[in-house]
Every structure is written in structure tokens, then in C-alpha cells.
Design a protein around this motif. Structure first.
Motif, PDB file in Angstrom:
ATOM      1  N   SER A  84       0.827  -1.202   0.000  1.00  8.22           N
ATOM      2  CA  SER A  84       0.000   0.000   0.000  1.00  8.22           C
ATOM      3  C   SER A  84       0.863   1.254   0.000  1.00  8.22           C
ATOM      4  N   ALA A  85       1.931   1.239   0.779  1.00  8.47           N
ATOM      5  CA  ALA A  85       2.837   2.389   0.848  1.00  8.47           C
ATOM      6  C   ALA A  85       3.533   2.609  -0.492  1.00  8.47           C
ATOM      7  N   ARG A  86       3.954   1.533  -1.147  1.00 10.68           N
ATOM      8  CA  ARG A  86       4.601   1.669  -2.462  1.00 10.68           C
ATOM      9  C   ARG A  86       3.621   2.232  -3.489  1.00 10.68           C
ATOM     10  N   ALA A  87       2.388   1.759  -3.458  1.00  8.69           N
ATOM     11  CA  ALA A  87       1.371   2.248  -4.400  1.00  8.69           C
ATOM     12  C   ALA A  87       1.071   3.722  -4.152  1.00  8.69           C
ATOM     13  N   ALA A  88       0.995   4.126  -2.896  1.00  9.38           N
ATOM     14  CA  ALA A  88       0.727   5.529  -2.567  1.00  9.38           C
ATOM     15  C   ALA A  88       1.876   6.413  -3.030  1.00  9.38           C
ATOM     16  N   ALA A  89       3.109   5.945  -2.858  1.00 11.46           N
ATOM     17  CA  ALA A  89       4.276   6.732  -3.266  1.00 11.46           C
ATOM     18  C   ALA A  89       4.302   6.932  -4.779  1.00 11.46           C
ATOM     19  N   ALA A  90       3.810   5.943  -5.511  1.00 13.23           N
ATOM     20  CA  ALA A  90       3.803   6.038  -6.975  1.00 13.23           C
ATOM     21  C   ALA A  90       2.839   7.107  -7.477  1.00 13.23           C
ATOM     22  N   SER A  91       1.802   7.412  -6.699  1.00  9.93           N
ATOM     23  CA  SER A  91       0.807   8.388  -7.148  1.00  9.93           C
ATOM     24  C   SER A  91       0.840   9.686  -6.350  1.00  9.93           C
ATOM     25  N   VAL A  92       1.912   9.924  -5.589  1.00 13.59           N
ATOM     26  CA  VAL A  92       1.967  11.086  -4.710  1.00 13.59           C
ATOM     27  C   VAL A  92       1.959  12.405  -5.474  1.00 13.59           C
ATOM     28  N   ASP A  93       2.522  12.432  -6.652  1.00 11.34           N
ATOM     29  CA  ASP A  93       2.633  13.684  -7.396  1.00 11.34           C
ATOM     30  C   ASP A  93       1.407  14.006  -8.235  1.00 11.34           C
ATOM     31  N   SER A  94       0.331  13.263  -8.087  1.00 11.18           N
ATOM     32  CA  SER A  94      -0.869  13.515  -8.886  1.00 11.18           C
ATOM     33  C   SER A  94      -1.522  14.845  -8.526  1.00 11.18           C
TER      34      SER A  94
ATOM     35  N   ARG B  46       1.909   7.272  22.404  1.00  7.62           N
ATOM     36  CA  ARG B  46       2.945   7.341  21.382  1.00  7.62           C
ATOM     37  C   ARG B  46       2.429   8.172  20.228  1.00  7.62           C
ATOM     38  N   VAL B  47       3.311   8.984  19.654  1.00  4.43           N
ATOM     39  CA  VAL B  47       3.003   9.744  18.451  1.00  4.43           C
ATOM     40  C   VAL B  47       3.875   9.175  17.338  1.00  4.43           C
ATOM     41  N   VAL B  48       3.245   8.774  16.234  1.00  3.38           N
ATOM     42  CA  VAL B  48       3.969   8.165  15.121  1.00  3.38           C
ATOM     43  C   VAL B  48       3.725   8.983  13.862  1.00  3.38           C
ATOM     44  N   ILE B  49       4.806   9.247  13.128  1.00  2.00           N
ATOM     45  CA  ILE B  49       4.709   9.873  11.818  1.00  2.00           C
ATOM     46  C   ILE B  49       5.428   8.948  10.842  1.00  2.00           C
ATOM     47  N   ASN B  50       4.694   8.377   9.904  1.00  2.00           N
ATOM     48  CA  ASN B  50       5.291   7.549   8.869  1.00  2.00           C
ATOM     49  C   ASN B  50       5.772   8.477   7.757  1.00  2.00           C
ATOM     50  N   ASN B  51       6.995   8.269   7.262  1.00  2.00           N
ATOM     51  CA  ASN B  51       7.563   9.142   6.249  1.00  2.00           C
ATOM     52  C   ASN B  51       8.054   8.330   5.058  1.00  2.00           C
ATOM     53  N   GLY B  52       7.402   8.482   3.927  1.00  3.46           N
ATOM     54  CA  GLY B  52       7.829   7.834   2.696  1.00  3.46           C
ATOM     55  C   GLY B  52       7.521   6.351   2.661  1.00  3.46           C
ATOM     56  N   PRO B  53       7.813   5.722   1.514  1.00  5.42           N
ATOM     57  CA  PRO B  53       7.495   4.290   1.366  1.00  5.42           C
ATOM     58  C   PRO B  53       8.260   3.403   2.342  1.00  5.42           C
ATOM     59  N   GLY B  54       9.503   3.745   2.681  1.00  5.06           N
ATOM     60  CA  GLY B  54      10.269   2.963   3.647  1.00  5.06           C
ATOM     61  C   GLY B  54       9.699   3.059   5.051  1.00  5.06           C
ATOM     62  N   GLY B  55       8.957   4.123   5.332  1.00  7.20           N
ATOM     63  CA  GLY B  55       8.292   4.302   6.626  1.00  7.20           C
ATOM     64  C   GLY B  55       6.840   3.869   6.577  1.00  7.20           C
ATOM     65  N   CYS B  56       6.435   3.233   5.472  1.00  9.20           N
ATOM     66  CA  CYS B  56       5.062   2.739   5.250  1.00  9.20           C
ATOM     67  C   CYS B  56       4.020   3.853   5.293  1.00  9.20           C
ATOM     68  N   GLN B  57       4.362   5.024   4.727  1.00  9.84           N
ATOM     69  CA  GLN B  57       3.371   6.090   4.625  1.00  9.84           C
ATOM     70  C   GLN B  57       2.422   5.738   3.485  1.00  9.84           C
ATOM     71  N   SER B  58       1.123   5.710   3.778  1.00 10.50           N
ATOM     72  CA  SER B  58       0.150   5.318   2.755  1.00 10.50           C
ATOM     73  C   SER B  58      -0.743   6.465   2.309  1.00 10.50           C
ATOM     74  N   VAL B  59      -0.705   7.608   3.000  1.00 12.50           N
ATOM     75  CA  VAL B  59      -1.450   8.795   2.575  1.00 12.50           C
ATOM     76  C   VAL B  59      -0.472   9.962   2.597  1.00 12.50           C
ATOM     77  N   TYR B  60      -0.317  10.608   1.445  1.00  9.99           N
ATOM     78  CA  TYR B  60       0.641  11.706   1.344  1.00  9.99           C
ATOM     79  C   TYR B  60      -0.008  13.053   1.654  1.00  9.99           C
ATOM     80  N   HIS B  61      -0.369  13.158   2.902  1.00 15.26           N
ATOM     81  CA  HIS B  61      -0.871  14.373   3.556  1.00 15.26           C
ATOM     82  C   HIS B  61      -0.345  14.170   4.964  1.00 15.26           C
TER      83      HIS B  61
END
Length: 186
Positions: A61-71, A155-170
Motif C-alpha cells: 500500500s505504501a509503495r502504491a501511494a508513493a507512486a501516485s503522490v505527485d498527482s 505514542r506519536v507516530v509519523i510515517n515518512n515515505g514508502p520505507g516508513g510505510c506512509q500510505s497517505v501523502y498528507h
């Protein structure tokens, strides 16, 4: 290749079972490894299998989100802010919105987002102009934790980029609590 993956997965599943037995201080069963027969599947093993499967799905899911982040199109969070998608809001002010995660990873799992994305798709893209909203997000995380009754441990978690499993680029923060947090986290 498939056989090698199956065998390593069986060994991983077996190590999950052994780890869970060791944690409960029960005696370990005798080990017999076979390349042709998977070890018996226990409830703990099924749980480990689900966690591994969920982790692989999260990574995909994170890889797919990263592929469409610039839309440049609206994210699911933009739609939640616009009230196009329903959510259970726990806090809102003029700058941020906090709502319950639909796939909670703890008894309390709240997602906190800035209402204005302003190019802040991930923490790694932060610029000096974002420092005010970043500070407000962290302060609001404390306010939400207090409101949710988890101020003594969260705990406060911020996922950053595909390596951090970020699935929503907001940019968004996960506020987790209501149970003992473990370390390392993931």
C-alpha cells in the motif's frame, strides 16, 4: 524460488511460535524441521502469520501511494476535512482535525492532520515555513491524549515515505495509547 519462500516463511512462523512460548515461560517443544512438511499451526502461529501478511499489505500500500503522490489530487484526508467522507472527529480547531483511525492499532488510535496541506505531504518535505503547523500538531497531540485519557502514556507516530510505510501523502500523526507500548516499535 516458491519453495524457498515457503520454507523461510515456515521457519519464520515457527520462530513466532517459539518466541511466544518462551515469553510465557512454558517449556519449548522438541523441534523437527522438514523442508517438505510445515510445522503444526497454532493459534499464536496464525496470529504471527496475520501480522506478517498485514505488514506485507502495508508495504504494498505504501509503495502504491508513493507512486501516485505527485498527482496533486485530493487525498482521503482532504475528503475527510471537507466532510465528504464521514469520520469520528475527536478534536477540531481552525488548523487541525483529529479523528479515530478506522483500523486501530491500539485501544486509542487517533489520526491528527493539518487542514491545509500546503505542500506538506510528508515530514521529509517540511520547510522552515511549516514550523508553526508542526508545533501546533505536536501540541494538539498532547491535547488529544489528555482528552482521550492517555496522557500518562501514549505514542506519536509519523510515517515518512514508502520505507516508513506512509500510505497517505498528507502529513499526519498517529496518536496511540490505552495499552503498554513496546520497544522497538516495528
Amino acid at each position: 524460488m516458491a519453495a524457498a519462500l515457503t520454507n523461510s516463511f515456515s521457519l519464520l512462523r515457527c520462530s513466532c511460535v517459539i518466541g511466544s512460548l518462551a515469553a510465557t515461560k512454558r517449556p519449548l517443544p522438541p523441534l523437527s524441521f522438514s523442508l517438505f512438511r510445515a510445522p503444526p499451526v497454532s493459534i499464536q502461529s496464525k496470529r504471527c502469520t496475520r501480522l506478517i501478511s498485514a505488514s506485507i499489505d502495508e508495504e504494498a500500500s505504501a509503495r502504491a501511494a508513493a507512486a501516485s503522490v505527485d498527482s496533486g489530487g485530493p487525498t482521503i484526508f482532504d475528503k475527510i476535512i471537507a466532510k465528504e467522507i464521514p469520520s469520528t472527529i475527536v478534536y477540531e480547531d481552525e488548523k487541525v482535525l483529529a479523528f479515530r483511525d478506522i483500523n486501530p492499532q491500539a485501544p486509542v488510535h487517533v489520526v491528527l492532520i493539518p487542514k491545509l496541506r500546503d505542500g506538506l505531504t510528508q515530514l521529509g518535505k517540511a520547510e522552515p515555513r511549516h514550523s508553526v503547523i508542526l508545533g501546533h500538531l505536536l501540541y494538539t497531540a498532547k491535547v488529544v491524549a489528555e482528552k482521550e485519557g492517555i496522557l500518562d502514556g501514549f505514542r506519536v507516530v509519523i510515517n515518512n515515505g514508502p520505507g516508513g510505510c506512509q500510505s497517505v501523502y498528507h502529513l499526519h500523526l498517529h496518536i496511540l495509547g490505552g495499552r503498554q507500548m513496546k520497544w522497538p516499535p516495528g
